[in-house]
Design a protein around this motif. Structure first.
Motif, PDB file in Angstrom:
ATOM      1  N   PRO A 158       0.836  -1.210   0.000  1.00 28.67           N
ATOM      2  CA  PRO A 158       0.000   0.000   0.000  1.00 28.67           C
ATOM      3  C   PRO A 158       0.867   1.255   0.000  1.00 28.67           C
ATOM      4  O   PRO A 158       2.040   1.222   0.372  1.00 28.67           O
ATOM      5  N   VAL A 159       0.268   2.359  -0.424  1.00 28.79           N
ATOM      6  CA  VAL A 159       1.004   3.621  -0.450  1.00 28.79           C
ATOM      7  C   VAL A 159       0.077   4.765  -0.059  1.00 28.79           C
ATOM      8  O   VAL A 159      -1.131   4.720  -0.317  1.00 28.79           O
ATOM      9  N   GLU A 160       0.654   5.779   0.583  1.00 29.85           N
ATOM     10  CA  GLU A 160      -0.060   7.016   0.879  1.00 29.85           C
ATOM     11  C   GLU A 160       0.840   8.177   0.510  1.00 29.85           C
ATOM     12  O   GLU A 160       1.986   8.248   0.954  1.00 29.85           O
ATOM     13  N   LEU A 161       0.325   9.084  -0.300  1.00 28.16           N
ATOM     14  CA  LEU A 161       1.035  10.303  -0.662  1.00 28.16           C
ATOM     15  C   LEU A 161       0.326  11.454   0.034  1.00 28.16           C
ATOM     16  O   LEU A 161      -0.878  11.635  -0.135  1.00 28.16           O
ATOM     17  N   ARG A 162       1.091  12.239   0.782  1.00 27.71           N
ATOM     18  CA  ARG A 162       0.478  13.237   1.648  1.00 27.71           C
ATOM     19  C   ARG A 162       0.395  14.613   0.994  1.00 27.71           C
ATOM     20  O   ARG A 162       1.317  15.030   0.266  1.00 27.71           O
ATOM     21  N   CYS A 163      -0.703  15.304   1.312  1.00 27.45           N
ATOM     22  CA  CYS A 163      -0.938  16.643   0.768  1.00 27.45           C
ATOM     23  C   CYS A 163      -1.665  17.473   1.817  1.00 27.45           C
ATOM     24  O   CYS A 163      -2.692  17.048   2.349  1.00 27.45           O
ATOM     25  N   ASN A 164      -1.128  18.650   2.092  1.00 25.44           N
ATOM     26  CA  ASN A 164      -1.806  19.630   2.934  1.00 25.44           C
ATOM     27  C   ASN A 164      -1.968  20.924   2.151  1.00 25.44           C
ATOM     28  O   ASN A 164      -1.122  21.266   1.333  1.00 25.44           O
TER      29      ASN A 164
ATOM     30  N   LYS B 295     -13.121   8.464  -4.833  1.00 24.88           N
ATOM     31  CA  LYS B 295     -12.459   7.393  -5.593  1.00 24.88           C
ATOM     32  C   LYS B 295     -12.131   7.891  -6.991  1.00 24.88           C
ATOM     33  O   LYS B 295     -12.905   8.629  -7.606  1.00 24.88           O
ATOM     34  N   GLY B 296     -10.945   7.483  -7.467  1.00 24.76           N
ATOM     35  CA  GLY B 296     -10.525   7.928  -8.788  1.00 24.76           C
ATOM     36  C   GLY B 296     -10.180   6.767  -9.691  1.00 24.76           C
ATOM     37  O   GLY B 296     -10.570   5.628  -9.443  1.00 24.76           O
ATOM     38  N   ILE B 297      -9.399   7.081 -10.722  1.00 21.08           N
ATOM     39  CA  ILE B 297      -9.016   6.051 -11.676  1.00 21.08           C
ATOM     40  C   ILE B 297      -7.838   5.231 -11.155  1.00 21.08           C
ATOM     41  O   ILE B 297      -7.156   5.649 -10.215  1.00 21.08           O
ATOM     42  N   ASN B 298      -7.628   4.080 -11.753  1.00 18.88           N
ATOM     43  CA  ASN B 298      -6.475   3.230 -11.448  1.00 18.88           C
ATOM     44  C   ASN B 298      -6.433   2.767  -9.992  1.00 18.88           C
ATOM     45  O   ASN B 298      -5.356   2.463  -9.478  1.00 18.88           O
ATOM     46  N   GLY B 299      -7.575   2.717  -9.305  1.00 16.79           N
ATOM     47  CA  GLY B 299      -7.636   2.195  -7.947  1.00 16.79           C
ATOM     48  C   GLY B 299      -7.219   3.170  -6.860  1.00 16.79           C
ATOM     49  O   GLY B 299      -7.106   2.792  -5.692  1.00 16.79           O
TER      50      GLY B 299
ATOM     51  N   LEU C 156      -3.557  10.950  -0.686  1.00 17.30           N
ATOM     52  CA  LEU C 156      -3.878   9.982  -1.745  1.00 17.30           C
ATOM     53  C   LEU C 156      -3.424   8.598  -1.320  1.00 17.30           C
ATOM     54  O   LEU C 156      -2.316   8.446  -0.792  1.00 17.30           O
ATOM     55  N   ARG C 157      -4.263   7.599  -1.569  1.00 15.26           N
ATOM     56  CA  ARG C 157      -3.937   6.237  -1.141  1.00 15.26           C
ATOM     57  C   ARG C 157      -4.240   5.226  -2.239  1.00 15.26           C
ATOM     58  O   ARG C 157      -5.105   5.442  -3.085  1.00 15.26           O
ATOM     59  N   LYS C 158      -3.482   4.119  -2.187  1.00 20.11           N
ATOM     60  CA  LYS C 158      -3.798   2.963  -3.025  1.00 20.11           C
ATOM     61  C   LYS C 158      -3.417   1.729  -2.229  1.00 20.11           C
ATOM     62  O   LYS C 158      -2.309   1.650  -1.693  1.00 20.11           O
TER      63      LYS C 158
ATOM     64  N   SER D   5      -2.742  -1.352  -3.139  1.00 23.59           N
ATOM     65  CA  SER D   5      -1.767  -2.270  -3.718  1.00 23.59           C
ATOM     66  C   SER D   5      -1.246  -1.658  -5.020  1.00 23.59           C
ATOM     67  O   SER D   5      -1.997  -1.524  -5.986  1.00 23.59           O
ATOM     68  N   VAL D   6       0.022  -1.269  -5.031  1.00 21.92           N
ATOM     69  CA  VAL D   6       0.549  -0.553  -6.202  1.00 21.92           C
ATOM     70  C   VAL D   6       1.149  -1.528  -7.217  1.00 21.92           C
ATOM     71  O   VAL D   6       1.560  -2.645  -6.873  1.00 21.92           O
ATOM     72  N   HIS D   7       1.201  -1.040  -8.454  1.00 25.83           N
ATOM     73  CA  HIS D   7       1.809  -1.807  -9.547  1.00 25.83           C
ATOM     74  C   HIS D   7       2.989  -1.032 -10.117  1.00 25.83           C
ATOM     75  O   HIS D   7       3.092   0.188  -9.935  1.00 25.83           O
ATOM     76  N   ILE D   8       3.835  -1.728 -10.832  1.00 28.46           N
ATOM     77  CA  ILE D   8       4.986  -1.090 -11.474  1.00 28.46           C
ATOM     78  C   ILE D   8       4.526   0.096 -12.317  1.00 28.46           C
ATOM     79  O   ILE D   8       5.170   1.148 -12.362  1.00 28.46           O
ATOM     80  N   SER D   9       3.388  -0.053 -12.959  1.00 28.53           N
ATOM     81  CA  SER D   9       2.882   0.987 -13.859  1.00 28.53           C
ATOM     82  C   SER D   9       2.447   2.253 -13.129  1.00 28.53           C
ATOM     83  O   SER D   9       2.178   3.272 -13.771  1.00 28.53           O
ATOM     84  N   ASP D  10       2.379   2.214 -11.816  1.00 28.84           N
ATOM     85  CA  ASP D  10       2.024   3.415 -11.043  1.00 28.84           C
ATOM     86  C   ASP D  10       3.226   4.336 -10.835  1.00 28.84           C
ATOM     87  O   ASP D  10       3.065   5.444 -10.307  1.00 28.84           O
ATOM     88  N   THR D  11       4.401   3.914 -11.241  1.00 29.11           N
ATOM     89  CA  THR D  11       5.588   4.752 -11.131  1.00 29.11           C
ATOM     90  C   THR D  11       5.391   6.014 -11.961  1.00 29.11           C
ATOM     91  O   THR D  11       5.194   5.948 -13.180  1.00 29.11           O
ATOM     92  N   ALA D  12       5.424   7.167 -11.285  1.00 28.06           N
ATOM     93  CA  ALA D  12       5.124   8.450 -11.946  1.00 28.06           C
ATOM     94  C   ALA D  12       5.285   9.564 -10.920  1.00 28.06           C
ATOM     95  O   ALA D  12       5.588   9.325  -9.750  1.00 28.06           O
ATOM     96  N   GLU D  13       5.057  10.803 -11.396  1.00 27.39           N
ATOM     97  CA  GLU D  13       5.039  11.977 -10.516  1.00 27.39           C
ATOM     98  C   GLU D  13       3.585  12.297 -10.214  1.00 27.39           C
ATOM     99  O   GLU D  13       2.737  12.309 -11.111  1.00 27.39           O
ATOM    100  N   TYR D  14       3.305  12.568  -8.940  1.00 30.56           N
ATOM    101  CA  TYR D  14       1.933  12.854  -8.525  1.00 30.56           C
ATOM    102  C   TYR D  14       1.871  14.259  -7.937  1.00 30.56           C
ATOM    103  O   TYR D  14       2.688  14.635  -7.092  1.00 30.56           O
TER     104      TYR D  14
END
Lengths: 114, 115
Positions: free
Chosen positions: A18-24, A58-62, A76-78, A80-89
Motif C-alpha cells: 500500500p502507499v499514501e502520498l500526503r498533501c496539505n 475514488k478515482g481512476i487506477n484504484g 492519496l492512497r492505493k 496495492s501498487v503496480h509497477i505501472s504506477d511509477t510516476a510523478e503525482y
C-alpha cells in the motif's frame, strides 16, 4: 492566497504494497482539491477530485483520497501498487468557483520496486 | 474527441534568443491556461485567457514573456529574450466555461532548454 504542501518529494514502495502520498493545503476560502499524475514526457492526467459531498473520493487506477477539512489535508492512497504506477503525482487546489487556476504542490515521485 | 495539442514538443535555444510555443485547445473550450513547470516543481500559472481576453497574467514576466489568443481559439506564448532560468516544460490547458466547476485538460507540454 492558496498554497499546497506535498510532504514527501520521493516515495519508494514495493510492488503490491500500500502507499499514501500526503498533501496539505491552505486557503481562506472553500476549495476544490485534485490529484494529478504525470508520466514521463507526458502532460497531466486527472486522477480524482473533491468538489463537495462525501469526503472519500475514488478515482481512476484504484486510487482514492480523503478530504479532511479540520486537518486541511487531502492524502492519496492505493491499497496495492503496480509497477505501472511509477510516476510523478501532484496535489492541486483551486477556489471553489468557476474557472479559477490550479495551484500545485511540488510533486511526489512514486517509485514502485519489483 | 481530440485533446489539447501543443507544438513543438521540444526546443533547444541559446540564451538571448527568442522562441514561440503554440497551443490548440479542445474544440469549444473558452478558457485557456499556460503553466510553467520547472524541473522538480509543480506547474505554475503564467496566464489565463477567457475567449480572446486575458483573465489573469499577474505571474507572467512581462518584460520577456508575451501571449496572445487573437481569435479565441489557438494561443501562442513567446519568450524574448530567453534566459537560462526559462528552461522548463510549458503546459497548455483548456476548459469549458459552464457551471461552478470545469475540468482543465492538459496538453503534453513543450520542453524548453536554454543553453
Amino acid at each position: 492566497a492558496q498554497s499546497v504542501t506535498q510532504l514527501d518529494s520521493q516515495v519508494p514502495v514495493f510492488e503490491e504494497a500500500p502507499v499514501e502520498l500526503r498533501c496539505n493545503y491552505s486557503s481562506s476560502v472553500s476549495v476544490y482539491l485534485f490529484w494529478y499524475v504525470q508520466y514521463p514526457n507526458q502532460g497531466l492526467q486527472l486522477l480524482l477530485k473533491y468538489l463537495s459531498g462525501s469526503t472519500l473520493v475514488k478515482g481512476i487506477n484504484g486510487f482514492e483520497a480523503e478530504f479532511n477539512k479540520s486537518q486541511t489535508s487531502f492524502h492519496l492512497r492505493k491499497p496495492s501498487v503496480h509497477i505501472s504506477d511509477t510516476a510523478e503525482y501532484f496535489c492541486a487546489v483551486s477556489e471553489g468557483s468557476g474557472n479559477t487556476p490550479l495551484v500545485f504542490g511540488k510533486g511526489t515521485r512514486l517509485s514502485v520496486i519489483a | 474527441e481530440a485533446g489539447v495539442a501543443q507544438s513543438p514538443r521540444y526546443k533547444i535555444i541559446e540564451k538571448r534568443q527568442s522562441v514561440a510555443f503554440w497551443c490548440n485547445p479542445i474544440s469549444g473550450h473558452a478558457t485557456l491556461y499556460w503553466y510553467q513547470q520547472i524541473l522538480g516543481q509543480g506547474p505554475k500559472l503564467l496566464i489565463q485567457f477567457q475567449n480572446n481576453g486575458v483573465v489573469d497574467d499577474s505571474q507572467l514576466p512581462k518584460d520577456r514573456f508575451s501571449a496572445e489568443r487573437l481569435k479565441g481559439v489557438d494561443s501562442t506564448l513567446k519568450i524574448q529574450p530567453a534566459k537560462l532560468e526559462d528552461s522548463a516544460v510549458y503546459l497548455c490547458a483548456s476548459s469549458l466555461d459552464q457551471g461552478s466547476y470545469n475540468e482543465q485538460f492538459f496538453g503534453p507540454g513543450t520542453r524548453l532548454t536554454v543553453l
